[in-house]
Design a protein around this motif. Structure first.
Motif, PDB file in Angstrom:
ATOM      1  N   GLU A  92       0.955  -1.290   0.048  1.00  0.00           N
ATOM      2  CA  GLU A  92      -0.155   0.088   0.138  1.00  0.00           C
ATOM      3  C   GLU A  92       0.845   1.135  -0.003  1.00  0.00           C
ATOM      4  OE1 GLU A  92      -2.622   0.153   3.169  1.00  0.00           O
ATOM      5  OE2 GLU A  92      -3.393  -1.884   3.084  1.00  0.00           O
ATOM      6  N   TYR A  93       2.062   1.146   0.768  1.00  0.00           N
ATOM      7  CA  TYR A  93       2.942   2.197   0.829  1.00  0.00           C
ATOM      8  C   TYR A  93       3.935   2.178   0.094  1.00  0.00           C
ATOM      9  CZ  TYR A  93       0.530   3.036   5.319  1.00  0.00           C
ATOM     10  OH  TYR A  93      -0.493   3.370   6.158  1.00  0.00           O
ATOM     11  N   GLU A  94       4.488   1.047  -0.501  1.00  0.00           N
ATOM     12  CA  GLU A  94       5.651   0.808  -1.191  1.00  0.00           C
ATOM     13  C   GLU A  94       5.557  -0.464  -1.947  1.00  0.00           C
ATOM     14  OE1 GLU A  94       8.131   2.816  -1.530  1.00  0.00           O
ATOM     15  OE2 GLU A  94       8.237   4.384  -0.042  1.00  0.00           O
ATOM     16  N   VAL A 126       8.749  -2.911  -2.215  1.00  0.00           N
ATOM     17  CA  VAL A 126       9.348  -3.345  -0.900  1.00  0.00           C
ATOM     18  C   VAL A 126       8.890  -4.445  -0.526  1.00  0.00           C
ATOM     19  CG1 VAL A 126       9.526  -2.989   1.471  1.00  0.00           C
ATOM     20  CG2 VAL A 126       9.963  -0.882  -0.179  1.00  0.00           C
ATOM     21  N   ARG A 127       9.560  -5.430  -0.039  1.00  0.00           N
ATOM     22  CA  ARG A 127       9.354  -6.805   0.362  1.00  0.00           C
ATOM     23  C   ARG A 127       9.622  -7.171   1.759  1.00  0.00           C
ATOM     24  NH1 ARG A 127       7.400  -5.888  -3.580  1.00  0.00           N
ATOM     25  NH2 ARG A 127       7.238  -7.006  -5.543  1.00  0.00           N
ATOM     26  N   GLY A 128       8.711  -7.596   2.729  1.00  0.00           N
ATOM     27  CA  GLY A 128       9.106  -7.982   4.050  1.00  0.00           C
ATOM     28  C   GLY A 128       8.238  -8.941   4.557  1.00  0.00           C
ATOM     29  N   LEU A 129       8.464  -9.487   5.843  1.00  0.00           N
ATOM     30  CA  LEU A 129       7.491 -10.240   6.597  1.00  0.00           C
ATOM     31  C   LEU A 129       6.398  -9.345   7.297  1.00  0.00           C
ATOM     32  CD1 LEU A 129      10.027 -12.815   8.038  1.00  0.00           C
ATOM     33  CD2 LEU A 129       8.638 -12.814   5.984  1.00  0.00           C
ATOM     34  N   GLY A 182       8.952   6.805  -0.867  1.00  0.00           N
ATOM     35  CA  GLY A 182       9.179   7.493   0.419  1.00  0.00           C
ATOM     36  C   GLY A 182      10.481   7.191   1.068  1.00  0.00           C
ATOM     37  N   LEU A 183      10.237   6.700   2.543  1.00  0.00           N
ATOM     38  CA  LEU A 183      11.183   6.478   3.365  1.00  0.00           C
ATOM     39  C   LEU A 183      11.203   5.152   3.759  1.00  0.00           C
ATOM     40  CD1 LEU A 183      11.154   9.460   3.366  1.00  0.00           C
ATOM     41  CD2 LEU A 183      12.013   9.460   5.693  1.00  0.00           C
ATOM     42  N   VAL A 184      12.238   4.218   3.549  1.00  0.00           N
ATOM     43  CA  VAL A 184      12.333   2.823   3.970  1.00  0.00           C
ATOM     44  C   VAL A 184      13.499   2.342   4.791  1.00  0.00           C
ATOM     45  CG1 VAL A 184      12.014   0.382   2.836  1.00  0.00           C
ATOM     46  CG2 VAL A 184      11.132   2.120   1.701  1.00  0.00           C
TER      47      VAL A 184
END
Length: 414
Positions: A143-145, A148-151, A252-254
């Protein structure tokens, strides 16, 4: 803070003072202090000495430009209180003076299962610090990025970005202080019953009633010149950055989930006010206090770092962490690996070298990294001895606190 007398340039009672408060250091903390003094006590004469030809040339002007929320810092600490307060004040200050800024929010992303407890702990810490935090599952990250991948992740809505150099310039202008650029301090004579006299490399002598040390990378040296023993040593850590050649990959910022044993936040991606995306920094020992590359070596400064027992204790205690940072410094491929944990689409050729920064990290003799802002007082002096990130974010409240102490010293000396 221990006082010892030191004869350099005598302050004589028949010679008038050039100012009431003499600030050493024209970064954002020194200029915020000057601004706060003249706001709290109009008519107080303030002079700022800065060795560079303009303001904010080091830590202030060589960072990611992030207005930090305060989520990382121990509840009740100066960092936590001043970052939360300072973030709101910085946004207001930028809006008031038309300085480029945006409240963007940021993601902190867990990419490994062992990071999940630390991510949850950050949620709790953020709430204790009064920060609104939204917890996200893996599917919600997009929804934001989208790249980006993550758990799991958390979204911190109060994080922002701004032009801290422009903020520093505005503080200098609005303070009404006399700002002397190209004024490197080489000697200090402090007389508790009279005041301070400072000699610059150009031979000028500036006399004040109270000295405020906001010298950043050289704050411990200035404290010793004043005759105070700071009981810490600044150990410089270089942070290396890249620009992302395909900025469309990041909105944005990650950030990764930081290791709580270190004051460093890990390699992160930041879309700045110029719409470019900065990547970094890592954290490697610098070979000079202003060592912005491996080729910058100053033997006297390096010897000072190596002679401090705390430096060796850090190395022994954290060699594995340091080895990883060093690998990323020497290998763009290794740096890319760290970025790809968060944004798999990034390729090595997407990383374009950018200007590095150096963090002024105070280290105790036993090897402890000072994890909070550190402000100490001596006779006729106030020393800011640890003000790395998030000091730019927190600069307005830090400046008020330093100003409060300086004005109290000034009042007691009259």
């Amino acid at each position: 803070m221990h006082y010892r007398s030191r004869e350099v340039e005598q302050v004589r009672p028949e010679i008038g003072y050039d100012c009431d408060v003499l600030v050493i250091g024209g970064g954002i903390v020194g200029l915020s202090t000057a601004y706060a003094i003249t706001r709290a006590a109009p008519g107080t004469r303030v002079t700022v000495l800065e060795k560079e030809p303009g303001p904010a040339r080091h830590q202030t002007g060589r960072n990611s430009g992030v207005i930090h929320s305060g989520i990382y810092y121990r509840p009740g600490s100066l960092k936590a209180r001043y970052a939360v307060r300072g973030a709101a004040e910085m946004v207001k200050f930028c809006a008031e003076y038309g300085i480029a800024h945006a409240v963007t929010g940021k993601l902190i992303v867990a990419t490994e299962r062992e990071e999940l407890p630390r991510l949850h702990a950050l949620v709790q810490r953020g709430r204790e610090n009064g920060i609104a935090v939204r917890e996200l599952g893996a599917a919600q990250i997009a929804e934001y990025e989208p790249e980006v991948r993550g758990l799991a992740a958390i979204h911190v809505g109060s994080t922002g970005i701004c032009d801290f150099v422009a903020v520093a310039r505005q503080l200098a202008h609005a303070s009404g202080a006399e700002i002397r650029y190209g004024a490197r301090v080489v000697r200090v004579d402090r007389r508790p019953e009279r005041g301070v006299a400072v000699r610059t490399a150009g031979g000028d002598v500036v006399r004040g009633r109270v000295l405020v040390n906001c010298a950043g990378l050289f704050c411990d040296e200035v404290a010793r010149l004043t005759g105070d023993e700071p009981e810490v040593r600044i150990v410089p850590f270089r942070g290396e950055y890249y620009e992302l050649a395909r900025p469309e990959l990041v909105r944005g910022l990650v950030y990764p989930v930081p290791d709580p044993a270190f004051p460093f936040l890990g390699v992160h991606l930041t879309r700045g006010i110029d719409s470019g995306v900065h990547i970094g920094p890592n954290a490697v020992p610098a070979l000079a206090r202003e060592g912005y590359g491996w080729g910058v070596v100053r033997p006297r400064e390096l010897a000072g770092t190596l002679s401090w027992p705390g430096s060796w204790r850090i190395a022994r205690r954290h060699w594995r962490y340091g080895a990883g940072e060093l690998r990323r410094s020497l290998s763009r491929g290794a740096f890319t690996e760290a970025v790809r944990r968060l944004v798999p689409a990034v390729r090595e050729e997407d990383l374009v070298p950018a200007a590095a920064g150096v963090r002024a990290q105070a280290v105790l003799r036993d090897g402890t990294l000072v994890d909070d802002f550190l402000i100490r007082e001596g006779a006729r002096a106030v020393h800011v001895l640890n003000a790395p990130s998030p000091a730019a974010t927190a600069s307005l409240p830090i400046g008020r606190e330093v100003a409060r102490r300086a004005l109290a010293v000034l009042a007691s000396s009259e």
